[in-house]
Design an enzyme around this catalytic site. Structure first.
Site, PDB file in Angstrom:
ATOM      1  N   GLU A  59      11.536  43.320  76.049  1.00 52.08           N
ATOM      2  CA  GLU A  59      10.402  42.515  76.515  1.00 52.08           C
ATOM      3  C   GLU A  59       9.879  42.930  77.880  1.00 52.08           C
ATOM      4  O   GLU A  59       8.668  42.879  78.130  1.00 52.08           O
ATOM      5  CB  GLU A  59      10.799  41.036  76.541  1.00 52.08           C
ATOM      6  CG  GLU A  59      10.829  40.351  75.190  1.00 52.08           C
ATOM      7  CD  GLU A  59      12.137  40.537  74.442  1.00 52.08           C
ATOM      8  OE1 GLU A  59      12.340  39.885  73.419  1.00 52.08           O
ATOM      9  OE2 GLU A  59      12.961  41.369  74.886  1.00 52.08           O
ATOM     10  N   GLU A 113      17.408  38.282  69.268  1.00 50.34           N
ATOM     11  CA  GLU A 113      17.615  36.863  69.553  1.00 50.34           C
ATOM     12  C   GLU A 113      17.975  36.096  68.285  1.00 50.34           C
ATOM     13  O   GLU A 113      18.822  35.190  68.307  1.00 50.34           O
ATOM     14  CB  GLU A 113      16.355  36.285  70.197  1.00 50.34           C
ATOM     15  CG  GLU A 113      16.130  36.806  71.611  1.00 50.34           C
ATOM     16  CD  GLU A 113      14.839  36.327  72.244  1.00 50.34           C
ATOM     17  OE1 GLU A 113      14.881  35.797  73.367  1.00 50.34           O
ATOM     18  OE2 GLU A 113      13.785  36.491  71.601  1.00 50.34           O
TER      19      GLU A 113
END
Length: 789
Positions: free
Chosen positions: A662, A642
């Protein structure tokens, strides 16, 4: 009785056990052992032999130790709790179920399996639960070596730790509202404000209610804490009765350090006759309901639960009776507000002779995790058998007056043929009510609606407030600044409800004070300058280029709140510094660029928050006008990817891996990963990475357009600096203008809309020195001398 339909559900056996911690801790009962004891008593209570072999369904109430990650039992437990209990009592059920978390669960299970029995899906059902928190705590103190692990095998329907019902949102998490006592404190003080009472007056009301409960507990042989308290003993704060969370001293709070178990045996009239269970043991469920409420901030009133009111109304209507017809009660009593609100709904006057509990309540009888109401129902059954033909009501509560289950019982069968109760119309009334709007980033003037104060060793630590913005009437949470003793003391005094407060948003928790000046005293200073040293980063200047290195190689350069805060300050300073035109971000060592969020820090239970500018101070930064190049020297996983995607260019090691794992650890890529990846590499490729959590190698990342360059590991920083040098050869004002224009139009889905979007970027460029220098240098056929202004 002779005219009853064979499929009428009935309760035919109850059992309870309460144990003290043994002198020899090696003899301490496990969850399974104590639950099996209660189950045997329930079987004996039927008055017939060999009932266990007929049980086709065993439902285990989820233990407290298996309810949250923070309550894990250090001595292990059964991998199939209901079958472990079944094996100890000689049962071999076709169906074993392990219920989800919630104090309403025991009554909810009675409701559910009464329907299943009526429908013919089961014939003989055992509901059972057991808690040994007292034994666990004693064994831990004594450093005992106990082994409660067992695996009986066989089928198990595990309903999980949650039932899909929302109790906590991001707002509660950010304001460290994670304990039931905090939510009930907020609701209790809201109720006090609604009644217009002082702290002393309201404390007296709480004490009066719970003193009556303690008197019942004192006479109950199953009570874990059989002591009768006076009102003064309950509410007066002393060294032994410290404040925990306002308005509760210790004696007014449910106590879970118990060893208690309970069991209920359900069947049908036809099966009971076949088994030979005498009619004197039969208990009928006349009416019942299950209704859930919204999360706290969305409720119209903070001091009440509409779902609670509707659950009572629905059960009474189904039973064909009024509240005045109920002879015996057990009201869930984790905190005083639950009992007092129920009493208001049921129109029970203060001088009503009916006890509000059959057991003595959770602070005095004991609070055995999710299983208290099974004890309440068992006690109510004993009372009803002694007072034949009377009506008894059991009310169970889960969450923070969130999930409500009600059952109305009697030895007398219902007047009409038993039919299932439908709670859906009542639930629809809650669901269809407009929710109060919540403001996640409140700013400005507001009204204090309620509060609670957290105490540490009897001293006030901090307070959490709920307010409503005067501008929008939206609700929010806020806390006092950590060193703002003035605001804390005013709240502790308790006379501030309805007053004007001032609030400002902050990722660590919105802050409030009673004056704007007081609020601003504690507004964190925005860091916009470089520090001499950093704890979690390295910072180096090379001409017009800034090199930032995440320096946590021992954690694979994963980030925690202090590291994110440092990076926010660094990139704030970078944006402010007119002599810096490009930045390179990399990771220390050769293993990892960044492994994302520091999961060990998260698991430690320490406060988690992300700066307004996002992960690494970049992923949510809206006003960035200077380029950042990611030099990905190894793994870029989760938050690491990210960060890289939030940068403008990416140079990566040929050995690098990129991924959003995740979903494999129960999270999602919430720092822009889902949004950026789908836009940067295309929907289908992005969704494969997002939904599987599988990474891609450097070659695939280059093919997808996720990175700009793939180079040998030893050349990553060198290539990134070369790119930065090329950027610095261009006009800094033009570079900033290009980034600004992209940021201002990136929300436009249509290219024509983006091209024609009104902006002032060109106006700024026209008034810059670089604009004139560029044209002059071109005309004079020389290299421009950029000033960056």
């Amino acid at each position: 009785m002779n005219t009853l339909a064979d499929n009428t559900p009935i309760l035919v056996g109850v059992g309870q056990v309460t144990e003290r911690v043994p002198e020899n801790i090696q003899e301490a009962s496990s969850h399974v052992v104590i639950a099996a004891q209660a189950a045997r008593i329930a079987l004996e209570d039927t008055g017939v032999q060999n009932v266990a072999a007929k049980i086709d369904t065993v439902v285990g109430q989820r233990t407290f130790a298996d309810s949250t990650p923070l309550s894990d039992c250090p001595f292990g437990g059964s991998r199939n709790f209901p079958r472990s209990v079944a094996g100890r009592i000689g049962a071999d059920p076709a169906l074993a179920i392990y219920e989800s978390v919630g104090g309403q669960s025991p009554q909810k299970l009675v409701n559910e399996f009464s329907e299943r029995l009526h429908n013919g899906d089961s014939k003989l059902v055992l509901l059972v639960g057991g808690e040994v928190v007292g034994n666990i705590r004693a064994a831990v103190r004594q450093k005992a070596n106990l082994d409660w692990n067992e695996d009986p095998g066989g089928q198990l329907e595990d309903r999980g730790k949650t039932d899909g019902f929302h109790l906590i949102t991001r707002q509660e998490f950010e304001h460290q509202l994670l304990q039931p006592i905090q939510f009930y404190g907020l609701m209790e003080n809201a109720r006090r404000a609604k009644q217009g009472k002082t702290l002393e007056q309201y404390g007296q009301e709480m004490a009066e209610t719970f003193a009556g409960l303690s008197r019942v507990a004192a006479d109950n042989p199953y009570s874990a804490f059989p002591q009768s308290y006076t009102e003064e003993e309950l509410i007066t704060v002393t060294e032994k009765n410290r404040m925990l969370t306002s308005p509760y001293p210790k004696n007014l709070v449910a106590k879970d350090g118990v060893n208690q178990a309970a069991a209920l045996l359900l069947t049908t009239v036809g099966a009971a006759r076949e088994l030979g269970i005498d009619e004197s043991r039969w208990i009928f469920l006349h009416g019942y309901a299950d209704v859930g409420d919204r999360v706290l901030l969305q409720r119209p009133g903070l001091s009440r639960s509409l779902a609670m009111e509707l659950a009572f109304e629905a059960a009474l209507k189904k039973a064909g009776c009024n509240d005045s017809d109920i002879n015996h009660l057990d009201i869930y009593s984790c905190f005083p507000i639950v009992v007092n609100e129920a009493r208001d709904i049921l129109n029970i006057a203060k001088d009503d002779p009916r006890p509000l509990t059959q057991t003595g309540g959770l602070p005095f009888f004991g609070g055995p995790g999710n299983n208290y109401s099974m004890h309440a129902i068992a006690s109510l059954v004993d009372t009803l058998r002694a007072d034949r033909g009377s009506l008894g009501l059991a009310y169970a509560n889960g969450g923070w007056m969130s999930k409500h289950s009600v059952g109305i019982y009697s030895t007398q069968p219902p007047r009409e043929t038993w039919t299932p109760s439908d709670s859906r119309p009542w639930q629809a009334q809650v669901d269809n009510l407009p929710a109060v709007e919540v403001e996640q980033q409140p700013q400005g003037e507001a009204v204090l609606e309620t509060y609670t104060v957290n105490y540490f060793k009897g001293d006030p630590l901090n307070c959490v407030a709920v307010g409503r913005l005067k501008s929008s009437n939206k609700r929010f949470y806020a806390v006092n600044a950590f060193f703002d003793a003035e605001t804390l003391q005013k709240v502790v005094a308790g006379n501030c409800m309805g007053e004007t407060i001032y609030v400002e948003a902050d990722p660590k928790g919105n802050r409030f004070a009673f004056s704007l000046g007081q609020l601003k005293k504690f507004t964190p200073e925005k860091v916009e300058h470089f520090k001499d040293t950093y704890e979690f980063c390295q910072v180096e200047r090379r001409g017009h280029v800034l090199i930032v290195t995440i320096d946590r190689p021992q954690a694979r350069n994963a980030l925690h709140p202090p590291a994110n805060e440092e990076l926010e300050g660094i990139f704030n300073a970078y944006e402010k510094d007119k002599d810096l035109w490009a930045a390179v971000l990399t990771g220390a060592g050769s293993e990892s660029f960044s492994a994302g969020n520091d999961m060990k820090y998260l698991a430690s239970g320490q406060p988690m928050w992300i700066p307004k500018t996002g992960f690494a101070g970049l992923t949510s930064r809206r006003d960035r006008t200077k380029p950042v190049i990611a030099a990905v020297n190894g793994l870029a996983l989760g938050g690491g990817l990210e960060i890289a995607m939030a940068c403008d260019l990416v140079v990566a090691s040929q050995e690098a891996l990129f991924g959003l794992p995740e979903v494999k650890v129960g999270l999602f890529a919430g720092a822009g990963g889902v949004q950026r990846l789908t836009r940067q590499i295309g929907l289908k490729s992005a969704m494969e990475m997002i939904l599987t959590g599988e990474p891609v190698d450097c070659k695939r990342a280059l093919e997808l357009g996720l990175i700009n360059h793939a180079v040998p590991a030893e050349q990553v920083l060198e290539r990134a600096l070369a790119l930065a040098g090329k950027i610095c050869d261009a006009s800094p004002v033009s570079v900033r203008s290009s980034l600004q224009l992209h940021n201002e139009t990136s929300h436009c889905a249509n290219v024509d809309d983006a091209v024609n979007y009104p902006h002032s970027v060109f106006d700024n460029l026209l008034n810059s020195e670089d604009f004139f220098e560029g044209s002059q240098a071109f005309a004079q056929k020389r290299k421009p001398q950029w000033r960056g202004r």
